[in-house]
Design an enzyme around this catalytic site. Sequence first.
Site, short mmCIF file in Angstrom:
data_model
loop_
_atom_site.label_atom_id
_atom_site.label_comp_id
_atom_site.label_asym_id
_atom_site.label_seq_id
_atom_site.Cartn_x
_atom_site.Cartn_y
_atom_site.Cartn_z
N TYR A 1 12.76 -5.48 16.69
CA TYR A 1 12.70 -5.30 15.19
C TYR A 1 14.23 -5.83 14.63
CZ TYR A 1 12.94 -2.57 10.75
OH TYR A 1 12.88 -2.46 9.57
N ASN B 1 7.61 -8.22 1.96
CA ASN B 1 7.90 -6.91 2.53
C ASN B 1 7.41 -6.24 3.72
OD1 ASN B 1 8.98 -3.91 1.67
ND2 ASN B 1 6.43 -3.97 1.71
N SER C 1 0.84 -1.41 0.00
CA SER C 1 0.04 0.03 -0.04
C SER C 1 0.98 1.31 -0.04
CB SER C 1 -0.96 0.08 1.31
OG SER C 1 -0.29 -0.18 2.40
N ARG C 2 2.22 1.24 0.70
CA ARG C 2 2.99 2.41 0.76
C ARG C 2 4.37 1.89 0.77
NH1 ARG C 2 2.97 2.99 6.71
NH2 ARG C 2 1.48 1.56 7.53
P1 NAP Z 1 6.04 1.38 5.81
O1 NAP Z 1 5.86 2.39 4.90
O2 NAP Z 1 5.48 1.47 7.27
O3 NAP Z 1 4.71 0.47 5.11
C1 NAP Z 1 4.50 -0.99 5.72
C2 NAP Z 1 3.61 -1.77 4.92
O4 NAP Z 1 3.62 -3.18 5.71
C3 NAP Z 1 2.13 -1.16 4.79
O5 NAP Z 1 1.87 -1.45 3.56
C4 NAP Z 1 1.46 -1.83 5.63
O6 NAP Z 1 0.20 -1.70 5.43
C5 NAP Z 1 1.91 -3.29 5.75
N1 NAP Z 1 1.68 -3.89 7.18
C6 NAP Z 1 1.98 -3.42 8.46
N2 NAP Z 1 1.32 -4.57 8.97
C7 NAP Z 1 0.81 -5.72 8.23
C8 NAP Z 1 0.30 -6.95 8.60
N3 NAP Z 1 0.17 -7.13 10.10
N4 NAP Z 1 -0.21 -7.46 7.72
C9 NAP Z 1 -0.15 -7.16 6.27
N5 NAP Z 1 0.47 -5.95 6.09
C10 NAP Z 1 1.03 -5.25 6.89
O7 NAP Z 1 7.17 0.42 5.72
P2 NAP Z 1 8.52 0.77 4.67
O8 NAP Z 1 9.33 1.52 5.09
O9 NAP Z 1 7.92 0.83 3.01
O10 NAP Z 1 9.23 -0.68 4.92
C11 NAP Z 1 8.77 -2.07 4.21
C12 NAP Z 1 9.82 -3.04 4.62
O11 NAP Z 1 11.16 -2.52 4.63
C13 NAP Z 1 9.40 -3.36 6.22
O12 NAP Z 1 9.79 -4.83 6.24
C14 NAP Z 1 10.47 -2.60 6.73
O13 NAP Z 1 10.73 -3.11 7.97
C15 NAP Z 1 11.74 -2.60 5.84
N6 NAP Z 1 12.82 -1.79 5.86
C16 NAP Z 1 12.50 -0.53 5.68
C17 NAP Z 1 13.45 0.34 5.95
C18 NAP Z 1 13.26 2.14 5.82
O14 NAP Z 1 14.14 2.66 6.13
N7 NAP Z 1 12.01 2.53 5.50
C19 NAP Z 1 14.73 0.15 6.09
C20 NAP Z 1 15.23 -1.38 6.20
C21 NAP Z 1 14.06 -2.29 5.91
P3 NAP Z 1 -0.92 -0.61 5.61
O15 NAP Z 1 -0.61 0.61 4.95
O16 NAP Z 1 -2.33 -1.18 5.47
O17 NAP Z 1 -0.85 -0.43 7.24
#
Ligand code: NAP
Length: 241
Positions: A149, A84, A7-8
């Site tokens: 985490y 993801n 979604s985002r």
């Molecule tokens: P984000 O913007 O917070 O988006 C998280 C996504 O996960 C959203 O689509 C959310 O859905 C979905 N989600 C959360 N809980 C869920 C559940 N119980 N069941 C199904 N979907 C669920 O995160 P992001 O920054 O894009 O991160 C994506 C991935 O990359 C994650 O695994 C994160 O740990 C990893 N990551 C991110 C970073 C960073 O700097 N951003 C760095 C390292 C790793 P809704 O929108 O419906 O809530």
Amino acid sequence: MVITGGSRGIGRAVCLRFAREGARIIFVHYDPDDLKANETLGLVDKMDVEARARKLDISSFGAVEAFFQEVVGEFQRVDVLVNNAGITRDAFLMRMSEDQWDQALLVNLKGVFNCTKAVVKSMVKERSGRIINISSVIGQIGNIGQSNYAASKAGIIGFTKSVARELATRGITVNAVAPGFINTEMTEKLPDKARETFLAQIPMGRIGEPDEVAEVVYWLASVTTNYITGQVIHVNGGLYM
Ligand code: NAP
């Protein structure tokens, strides 16, 4: 392809990257408010590509199993699974509640187990498939206030390598992508001081963009990476080498 958390953020960028190649996309998300999911659907639709979104809590074993049965029933197979979706529930260990620990592990690690287990039988039958798990640099180097985490993201790496070994002769590759500090809602929540501390440690001196992660996910899903499995690909501007 099926992706969790489309979604985002990074998940949306991955959907758009696959859409550019005309892939059929099914993504799941969690928020009962469909706003962000609908935005992703709208962007994919503009590219004349078929996409579907489904509300699904990936931490629920039964719900995930039923979802994948439905998908495989309709489309016969899933070529690519991108695990993801992820959450943070930050707190210093001394103040961390049981619930904060459980939530991070349930979504980030059990969610990956649930989705992978649900899809793998159909991939084995096809003798082909790509599984790409989104870990994090934090799973490698740890971080203050993120022991839950970090444990979940390090767990994803161990899981990836084990499943890669189990499936290596079945035409299925399993790899992890470990992003560094990426510009999404997840990192927007960080206090200014934490952002500055991170930035100071990145040799490239800038935060990464979701597209830069999506490009690597897409590459791992392509036929050019047939001989790559059990790897962790870092996308972090040099933050961890
Ligand atoms: P984000 O913007 O917070 O988006 C998280 C996504 O996960 C959203 O689509 C959310 O859905 C979905 N989600 C959360 N809980 C869920 C559940 N119980 N069941 C199904 N979907 C669920 O995160 P992001 O920054 O894009 O991160 C994506 C991935 O990359 C994650 O695994 C994160 O740990 C990893 N990551 C991110 C970073 C960073 O700097 N951003 C760095 C390292 C790793 P809704 O929108 O419906 O809530």
